[in-house]
Motif scaffolding. Structure first.
Motif, PDB file in Angstrom:
ATOM      1  N   VAL A   1       0.837  -1.204   0.000  1.00 26.57           N
ATOM      2  CA  VAL A   1       0.000   0.000   0.000  1.00 26.57           C
ATOM      3  C   VAL A   1       0.875   1.258   0.000  1.00 26.57           C
ATOM      4  CG1 VAL A   1      -1.520   1.328   1.553  1.00 26.57           C
ATOM      5  CG2 VAL A   1      -2.059  -1.044   1.015  1.00 26.57           C
ATOM      6  N   ALA A   2       1.901   1.278   0.854  1.00 24.42           N
ATOM      7  CA  ALA A   2       2.812   2.432   0.910  1.00 24.42           C
ATOM      8  C   ALA A   2       3.554   2.588  -0.419  1.00 24.42           C
ATOM      9  CB  ALA A   2       3.799   2.272   2.065  1.00 24.42           C
ATOM     10  N   GLY A   3       3.916   1.469  -1.030  1.00 21.41           N
ATOM     11  CA  GLY A   3       4.589   1.503  -2.330  1.00 21.41           C
ATOM     12  C   GLY A   3       3.690   2.039  -3.436  1.00 21.41           C
ATOM     13  N   ASN A   4       2.387   1.940  -3.239  1.00 19.93           N
ATOM     14  CA  ASN A   4       1.424   2.457  -4.222  1.00 19.93           C
ATOM     15  C   ASN A   4       1.052   3.915  -3.944  1.00 19.93           C
ATOM     16  OD1 ASN A   4       1.298   0.091  -5.724  1.00 19.93           O
ATOM     17  ND2 ASN A   4      -0.363  -0.754  -4.500  1.00 19.93           N
ATOM     18  N   GLY A   5       1.727   4.554  -2.982  1.00 18.58           N
ATOM     19  CA  GLY A   5       1.526   5.984  -2.769  1.00 18.58           C
ATOM     20  C   GLY A   5       0.567   6.370  -1.656  1.00 18.58           C
ATOM     21  N   PHE A   6      -0.006   5.425  -0.965  1.00 18.68           N
ATOM     22  CA  PHE A   6      -0.885   5.783   0.156  1.00 18.68           C
ATOM     23  C   PHE A   6      -0.024   6.323   1.297  1.00 18.68           C
ATOM     24  CE2 PHE A   6      -3.590   2.803  -2.118  1.00 18.68           C
ATOM     25  CZ  PHE A   6      -4.843   3.398  -2.020  1.00 18.68           C
ATOM     26  N   THR A   7      -0.536   7.342   1.978  1.00 21.95           N
ATOM     27  CA  THR A   7       0.227   7.958   3.065  1.00 21.95           C
ATOM     28  C   THR A   7      -0.272   7.552   4.445  1.00 21.95           C
ATOM     29  OG1 THR A   7      -1.214   9.902   2.984  1.00 21.95           O
ATOM     30  CG2 THR A   7       0.831   9.969   1.680  1.00 21.95           C
ATOM     31  N   GLY A   8      -1.342   6.808   4.480  1.00 24.81           N
ATOM     32  CA  GLY A   8      -1.880   6.377   5.764  1.00 24.81           C
ATOM     33  C   GLY A   8      -2.722   5.125   5.637  1.00 24.81           C
ATOM     34  N   VAL A   9      -2.998   4.552   6.777  1.00 26.11           N
ATOM     35  CA  VAL A   9      -3.835   3.363   6.871  1.00 26.11           C
ATOM     36  C   VAL A   9      -4.889   3.639   7.937  1.00 26.11           C
ATOM     37  CG1 VAL A   9      -3.897   0.909   7.477  1.00 26.11           C
ATOM     38  CG2 VAL A   9      -1.952   1.812   6.251  1.00 26.11           C
ATOM     39  N   ALA A  10      -6.113   3.238   7.657  1.00 20.03           N
ATOM     40  CA  ALA A  10      -7.195   3.447   8.616  1.00 20.03           C
ATOM     41  C   ALA A  10      -7.972   2.156   8.808  1.00 20.03           C
ATOM     42  CB  ALA A  10      -8.135   4.541   8.124  1.00 20.03           C
ATOM     43  N   VAL A  11      -8.549   2.033   9.992  1.00 25.45           N
ATOM     44  CA  VAL A  11      -9.496   0.957  10.259  1.00 25.45           C
ATOM     45  C   VAL A  11     -10.844   1.624  10.463  1.00 25.45           C
ATOM     46  CG1 VAL A  11     -10.173  -0.920  11.803  1.00 25.45           C
ATOM     47  CG2 VAL A  11      -7.752  -0.537  11.306  1.00 25.45           C
TER      48      VAL A  11
ATOM     49  N   GLU B   1      -1.884  -1.099  13.369  1.00 25.82           N
ATOM     50  CA  GLU B   1      -1.065   0.029  13.826  1.00 25.82           C
ATOM     51  C   GLU B   1       0.427  -0.339  13.784  1.00 25.82           C
ATOM     52  OE1 GLU B   1      -0.861   3.240  17.487  1.00 25.82           O
ATOM     53  OE2 GLU B   1      -1.798   1.288  17.857  1.00 25.82           O
ATOM     54  N   TYR B   2       0.761  -1.539  14.226  1.00 24.61           N
ATOM     55  CA  TYR B   2       2.154  -1.997  14.188  1.00 24.61           C
ATOM     56  C   TYR B   2       2.677  -1.992  12.751  1.00 24.61           C
ATOM     57  CZ  TYR B   2       6.113  -5.141  13.927  1.00 24.61           C
ATOM     58  OH  TYR B   2       7.346  -5.690  13.635  1.00 24.61           O
ATOM     59  N   ALA B   3       1.891  -2.536  11.834  1.00 27.00           N
ATOM     60  CA  ALA B   3       2.317  -2.617  10.434  1.00 27.00           C
ATOM     61  C   ALA B   3       2.486  -1.225   9.829  1.00 27.00           C
ATOM     62  CB  ALA B   3       1.311  -3.444   9.629  1.00 27.00           C
ATOM     63  N   ALA B   4       1.597  -0.287  10.177  1.00 22.77           N
ATOM     64  CA  ALA B   4       1.717   1.092   9.675  1.00 22.77           C
ATOM     65  C   ALA B   4       2.985   1.747  10.222  1.00 22.77           C
ATOM     66  CB  ALA B   4       0.479   1.893  10.071  1.00 22.77           C
ATOM     67  N   MET B   5       3.247   1.558  11.521  1.00 27.35           N
ATOM     68  CA  MET B   5       4.470   2.116  12.120  1.00 27.35           C
ATOM     69  C   MET B   5       5.706   1.501  11.469  1.00 27.35           C
ATOM     70  SD  MET B   5       3.509   2.369  16.194  1.00 27.35           S
ATOM     71  CE  MET B   5       5.183   2.009  16.612  1.00 27.35           C
ATOM     72  N   HIS B   6       5.655   0.217  11.194  1.00 28.66           N
ATOM     73  CA  HIS B   6       6.760  -0.495  10.544  1.00 28.66           C
ATOM     74  C   HIS B   6       7.081   0.134   9.197  1.00 28.66           C
ATOM     75  CE1 HIS B   6       8.522  -3.832   8.142  1.00 28.66           C
ATOM     76  NE2 HIS B   6       9.118  -4.142   9.289  1.00 28.66           N
ATOM     77  N   GLU B   7       6.045   0.595   8.517  1.00 27.84           N
ATOM     78  CA  GLU B   7       6.203   1.159   7.175  1.00 27.84           C
ATOM     79  C   GLU B   7       6.362   2.677   7.215  1.00 27.84           C
ATOM     80  OE1 GLU B   7       7.155   0.567   3.631  1.00 27.84           O
ATOM     81  OE2 GLU B   7       6.818  -1.199   4.859  1.00 27.84           O
ATOM     82  N   GLY B   8       6.165   3.289   8.402  1.00 27.39           N
ATOM     83  CA  GLY B   8       6.344   4.737   8.546  1.00 27.39           C
ATOM     84  C   GLY B   8       5.205   5.564   7.983  1.00 27.39           C
ATOM     85  N   ILE B   9       4.006   5.004   7.958  1.00 28.97           N
ATOM     86  CA  ILE B   9       2.855   5.779   7.496  1.00 28.97           C
ATOM     87  C   ILE B   9       1.863   5.948   8.647  1.00 28.97           C
ATOM     88  CG2 ILE B   9       3.148   5.089   5.084  1.00 28.97           C
ATOM     89  CD1 ILE B   9       0.896   3.106   5.379  1.00 28.97           C
ATOM     90  N   SER B  10       0.955   6.902   8.494  1.00 24.34           N
ATOM     91  CA  SER B  10       0.024   7.224   9.584  1.00 24.34           C
ATOM     92  C   SER B  10      -1.023   6.123   9.750  1.00 24.34           C
ATOM     93  CB  SER B  10      -0.658   8.569   9.329  1.00 24.34           C
ATOM     94  OG  SER B  10      -1.501   8.479   8.192  1.00 24.34           O
ATOM     95  N   PHE B  11      -1.600   6.107  10.942  1.00 24.61           N
ATOM     96  CA  PHE B  11      -2.623   5.115  11.288  1.00 24.61           C
ATOM     97  C   PHE B  11      -3.730   5.811  12.056  1.00 24.61           C
ATOM     98  CE2 PHE B  11      -4.350   2.464  14.735  1.00 24.61           C
ATOM     99  CZ  PHE B  11      -4.978   1.498  13.981  1.00 24.61           C
ATOM    100  N   GLY B  12      -4.957   5.392  11.785  1.00 27.17           N
ATOM    101  CA  GLY B  12      -6.082   5.935  12.538  1.00 27.17           C
ATOM    102  C   GLY B  12      -7.246   4.964  12.562  1.00 27.17           C
TER     103      GLY B  12
END
Length: 157
Positions: A103-113, A124-135
């Motif tokens: 997802v990060a490689g495709n240009g998304f800057t965040g992940v949400a649930v 949240e762990y996976a988003a932090m691992h990739e350095g993108i925002s989580f909410g």
């Protein structure tokens, strides 16, 4: 203890004994969602295996006591289930990390649930691992643009 129904029944007896002294076969049948006949058969099998001691207090009262062997069997089975659950969670985490890396490689800057989930911590762990925002968001309107969305198993439209 080879049978999941045996484990379920023995575990239920353990739990019910913690709450109250009087347990009847109907209580056990209802709590385990097993037929009364199946419950009776399993009680006898557990007693034969030495996991359970059945004592008649009076003509209408029966006590179900879990033996030391029964406690050992429960502990072993619970440990096995716990190990299996940990393996499942690790596999699920690895799949999430892989997906969020994509997802990060495709240009998304965040992940949400969307909605609440027992697995939010893994996302949240996976988003932090990739350095993108989580909410976590209760409604889709609040989700920022350019955010990949996981829909929770508890979300109701």
């Amino acid at each position: 203890m080879n049978d999941d129904s045996e484990f379920l029944l023995l575990n239920t007896i353990y739990e019910l004994n913690q709450r109250k002294a009087d347990i009847c076969q109907r209580d056990l049948s209802k709590a385990t969602n097993l037929s009364l006949g199946m419950t009776n058969m399993l009680l006898k099998r557990l007693e034969e295996k030495g996991f359970l001691c059945i004592r008649k207090g009076s003509p209408k009262k029966v006590m179900y006591l879990i033996t030391e062997s029964g406690i050992t069997a429960l502990a072993g089975k619970n440990c096995g289930y716990l190990k299996q659950m940990v393996k499942f969670i690790v596999a699920y985490k690895d799949m999430l990390v892989s997906k969020i890396t994509e997802v990060a490689g495709n240009g998304f800057t965040g992940v949400a649930v969307l909605g609440t989930s027992d697995f939010n911590f893994l996302v949240e762990y996976a988003a932090m691992h990739e350095g993108i925002s989580f909410g976590i968001f209760p409604e889709p309107d609040a989700i920022p643009k350019n955010t990949f969305v996981f829909i929770s198993e508890n979300y109701a439209e």
